[in-house]
Design a protein around this motif. Structure first.
Motif, mmCIF file in Angstrom:
data_model
loop_
_atom_site.group_PDB
_atom_site.id
_atom_site.type_symbol
_atom_site.label_atom_id
_atom_site.label_comp_id
_atom_site.label_asym_id
_atom_site.label_seq_id
_atom_site.Cartn_x
_atom_site.Cartn_y
_atom_site.Cartn_z
ATOM 1 N N UNK A 167 12.241 8.311 -0.554
ATOM 2 C CA UNK A 167 13.085 7.429 0.254
ATOM 3 C C UNK A 167 12.242 6.429 1.032
ATOM 4 N N UNK A 168 11.056 6.849 1.474
ATOM 5 C CA UNK A 168 10.168 5.931 2.187
ATOM 6 C C UNK A 168 9.694 4.817 1.244
ATOM 7 N N UNK A 169 9.325 5.188 0.048
ATOM 8 C CA UNK A 169 8.875 4.188 -0.938
ATOM 9 C C UNK A 169 10.019 3.259 -1.292
ATOM 10 N N UNK A 170 11.234 3.799 -1.448
ATOM 11 C CA UNK A 170 12.387 2.982 -1.778
ATOM 12 C C UNK A 170 12.672 1.971 -0.666
ATOM 13 N N UNK A 171 12.615 2.388 0.587
ATOM 14 C CA UNK A 171 12.871 1.460 1.691
ATOM 15 C C UNK A 171 11.785 0.398 1.787
ATOM 16 N N UNK B 69 0.829 -1.202 0.000
ATOM 17 C CA UNK B 69 0.000 0.000 0.000
ATOM 18 C C UNK B 69 0.871 1.263 0.000
ATOM 19 N N UNK B 70 1.959 1.237 0.749
ATOM 20 C CA UNK B 70 2.865 2.387 0.787
ATOM 21 C C UNK B 70 3.474 2.629 -0.592
ATOM 22 N N UNK B 71 3.831 1.560 -1.287
ATOM 23 C CA UNK B 71 4.519 1.727 -2.575
ATOM 24 C C UNK B 71 3.572 2.039 -3.724
ATOM 25 N N UNK B 72 2.268 1.759 -3.568
ATOM 26 C CA UNK B 72 1.375 1.928 -4.710
ATOM 27 C C UNK B 72 0.344 3.035 -4.559
ATOM 28 N N UNK B 73 0.014 3.430 -3.349
ATOM 29 C CA UNK B 73 -1.034 4.434 -3.171
ATOM 30 C C UNK B 73 -0.547 5.575 -2.301
ATOM 31 N N UNK B 74 -1.200 6.713 -2.426
ATOM 32 C CA UNK B 74 -0.912 7.849 -1.561
ATOM 33 C C UNK B 74 0.309 8.625 -2.002
#
Length: 156
Positions: A31-35, A21-26
């Protein structure tokens, strides 16, 4: 592959869902998406993870980034939110020379009568007088201005 043996990343189904959900929405920081993507790629709970070099090339990060994310995951006790979020700094790197006592003495000096030959206090005049007082650290005129502005003290 050394970090995967040393610090294996095992995510629960709920953690995987949250990371997807973090990587696909919002809207989140890069850097947060990469981690989050790194954690998903290092996850050994769904099968054997790819070698470190393959994951790094696929995600466009370095092997060191993989190692640091895995290390942070282990240090936070498997908390994915603490792993992908920015680390908060405990204290500023250099403590401020302006303590409550210094601030009070500075305000008292600014509210007192200006020295003989001056109609009013200026920031540079306060800077010179602060340098003469022994128990107050030397402060720049811009620091003095910030302290006085913070307390709404206007030099008249």
């Amino acid at each position: 592959m050394g970090s995967q043996k040393k610090r294996p990343v095992r995510l629960t189904a709920q953690d995987r869902e949250e990371l997807v959900r973090v990587t696909t929405t919002g809207v989140r920081g890069a850097s947060m998406i990469m981690r989050a993507r790194v954690l998903l790629a290092l996850d050994a709970s769904v099968g054997e993870a790819d070698p470190k070099e393959v994951i790094a090339a696929r995600l466009g990060v370095s092997g060191e980034t993989l190692r640091l994310v895995a290390k942070r995951f282990a240090e936070t006790g498997g908390d994915v939110h603490a792993t992908i979020a920015r680390k908060k700094r405990d204290l500023p790197p250099v403590p401020s020379p302006v303590t409550g006592e210094v601030e009070a003495r500075l305000i008292a000096m600014a509210c007192s009568q200006p020295p003989q030959g001056h109609a009013r206090w200026s920031l540079r005049l306060l800077e010179k007088h602060v340098a003469l007082v022994e128990d107050i650290p030397d402060l720049d005129h811009s620091t003095i201005g910030r302290v006085l502005k913070k307390r709404n003290c206007v030099l008249i």
